[in-house]
Design a protein around this motif. Sequence first.
Motif, PDB file in Angstrom:
ATOM      1  N   HIS A 405       0.808  -1.221   0.000  1.00  0.00           N
ATOM      2  CA  HIS A 405       0.000   0.000   0.000  1.00  0.00           C
ATOM      3  C   HIS A 405       0.839   1.267   0.000  1.00  0.00           C
ATOM      4  N   PRO A 408       2.945   4.115  -4.589  1.00  0.00           N
ATOM      5  CA  PRO A 408       1.963   5.123  -5.045  1.00  0.00           C
ATOM      6  C   PRO A 408       0.965   4.618  -6.076  1.00  0.00           C
ATOM      7  N   ALA A 409       1.292   3.538  -6.770  1.00  0.00           N
ATOM      8  CA  ALA A 409       0.377   3.046  -7.798  1.00  0.00           C
ATOM      9  C   ALA A 409      -0.656   2.060  -7.256  1.00  0.00           C
ATOM     10  N   LEU A 411      -3.762   0.731  -5.194  1.00  0.00           N
ATOM     11  CA  LEU A 411      -5.008   1.152  -4.559  1.00  0.00           C
ATOM     12  C   LEU A 411      -5.440   0.131  -3.503  1.00  0.00           C
ATOM     13  N   GLU A 412      -5.429  -1.137  -3.861  1.00  0.00           N
ATOM     14  CA  GLU A 412      -5.788  -2.200  -2.927  1.00  0.00           C
ATOM     15  C   GLU A 412      -4.813  -3.355  -3.092  1.00  0.00           C
ATOM     16  N   LEU A 433      -4.642  -1.427  -9.040  1.00  0.00           N
ATOM     17  CA  LEU A 433      -3.891  -0.176  -9.168  1.00  0.00           C
ATOM     18  C   LEU A 433      -4.813   1.037  -9.133  1.00  0.00           C
ATOM     19  N   VAL A 434      -4.227   2.156  -8.739  1.00  0.00           N
ATOM     20  CA  VAL A 434      -4.927   3.437  -8.805  1.00  0.00           C
ATOM     21  C   VAL A 434      -5.282   3.704 -10.272  1.00  0.00           C
ATOM     22  N   PRO A 435      -6.519   4.104 -10.554  1.00  0.00           N
ATOM     23  CA  PRO A 435      -6.899   4.358 -11.958  1.00  0.00           C
ATOM     24  C   PRO A 435      -5.900   5.278 -12.661  1.00  0.00           C
ATOM     25  N   ALA A 437      -2.785   4.692 -13.122  1.00  0.00           N
ATOM     26  CA  ALA A 437      -1.401   4.416 -12.704  1.00  0.00           C
ATOM     27  C   ALA A 437      -0.903   3.133 -13.356  1.00  0.00           C
TER      28      ALA A 437
END
Length: 484
Positions: A405, A408-409, A411-412, A433-435, A437
């Motif tokens: 976590h 930075p990329a 999300l979960e 991943l973070v949308p 990223a």
Amino acid sequence: MQHIAELPDVRAARNPAGPCIADDHEQLDNRTFLERVRNAAAALRAHGIGAGDVVAVILPNRLDLVVIMFAAWRLGAAVTPVNPELTDAEARHQIEDSAAKAVICDAPSRAVATLDVSEVVHAHAAAGDDGEDAVARAHDSLALIIYTSGTTGRPKGVMLDHANVAAMCRMIIDGLGLDATDHSLLVLPLFHVNGIVVSVLSPLLAGGRATVAGRFRAPSFFAAVERAGPTYFSAVPAIYALLVALPAEVRPDVSSLRRVICGAAPMPAELIARFERRYGIPVVEGYGLSEGTCASTINPPAGPRKPGTVGRPLPGQTVAVMDGEGRLLDDGSVGEVVVRGPNVMRGYLGLPEETARTVVDGWLHTGDVGRFDADGYLVLVDRIKDMIIRGGENIYPKETENVLHTHPAVLEAAVVGAPDPVLGEVPVAHVVLVPGAEATAEELMEHCRGSLARIKVPVSVTVTEALPRNPVGKIDKRRLRSSS
């Protein structure tokens, strides 16, 4: 009752020239072991260590660790052994949480080190200073702080006092039938309570001796057995799997071995059978946890041993199965395994609420699910917690998830155990991943390597669009396991 810290003195008085402890580099008789312990105690005292203090030791398997442990106990101090494979950041948590007054390493370049091991174990006490201290050694004083990860991912310090350790050793000695002719070969790490209690303290208290082996390597292991001539060793299923997998032409002399012991993770009955068929040595399987000072059940060495079970309760403690309402189940029903006896820990260091949840009315709640068969042998059914056991090493997914976590990329993240033919289980990660990223699986594994010991790094990372969830919205790890 003899205090366990007095063991070096008792052995030296009884048989000064008798063998005591050895490792890959040297062998100490009882008199020399006592001298080494006295000198180390004097060195620790010169560095301000006294009653109530904690000494952290970051060393690979070697007899110096045992010397330091007894030296600290001689002064009324406790010891917290640290896995030398941990990163400095991981080790620092244990050092700071335990409030260790000294940190002993064999690599003084490590930022966490305060003393080099050679400054302690090879010190020479001043004339008339044998490392004795005026402190009265109490049985309820702290002996060990063993760190085990919790479901939160933050390692917790299991507090074991001298009464816990002495009771556990007596149970092991009685349960295994150890005596002065026994000689253990330690192959498990000395930062585990199993290694300390089963392979060092118990044989020494029984009047026997111990040899500390270095890093386990299957191809050279039996050469060490032939050199040392031990009567037993304690290992985990992964080690037995590797030994069974050795080439057929490997036919070692194992005549000194009376039995071998397996713990830390359930050993498949078929693996027990294959090992026994090949080497002709009975496997004695047991079960326990650090919070219970090591072991709670064992398959009786004299029989009958029942593969597929972890044996019967050790003498001196009570092992039972409890339902969710706190009622004991005695009809073979499945429930949580609970333990009561003088081996139950004093608690988790600095975590009274966690302790109160784990030890309720004197019962240690193990988090394991099991049942007793008609003969009173415990069968482990499942684990309540999500713990992964990789080759006998406990890995808690939350700790790895916390590291993922921090990328930075990410999300979960969810980490579960995947089956492995040798290690039993290995950690695998599923990541969303973070949308927008981007991150590759290798990049995420490299991110984990920077913060985690090697065994905690996922062997694979699957990047997915979504994680499965149960009806209340929690990540469904059961489904993730079934797909791993």
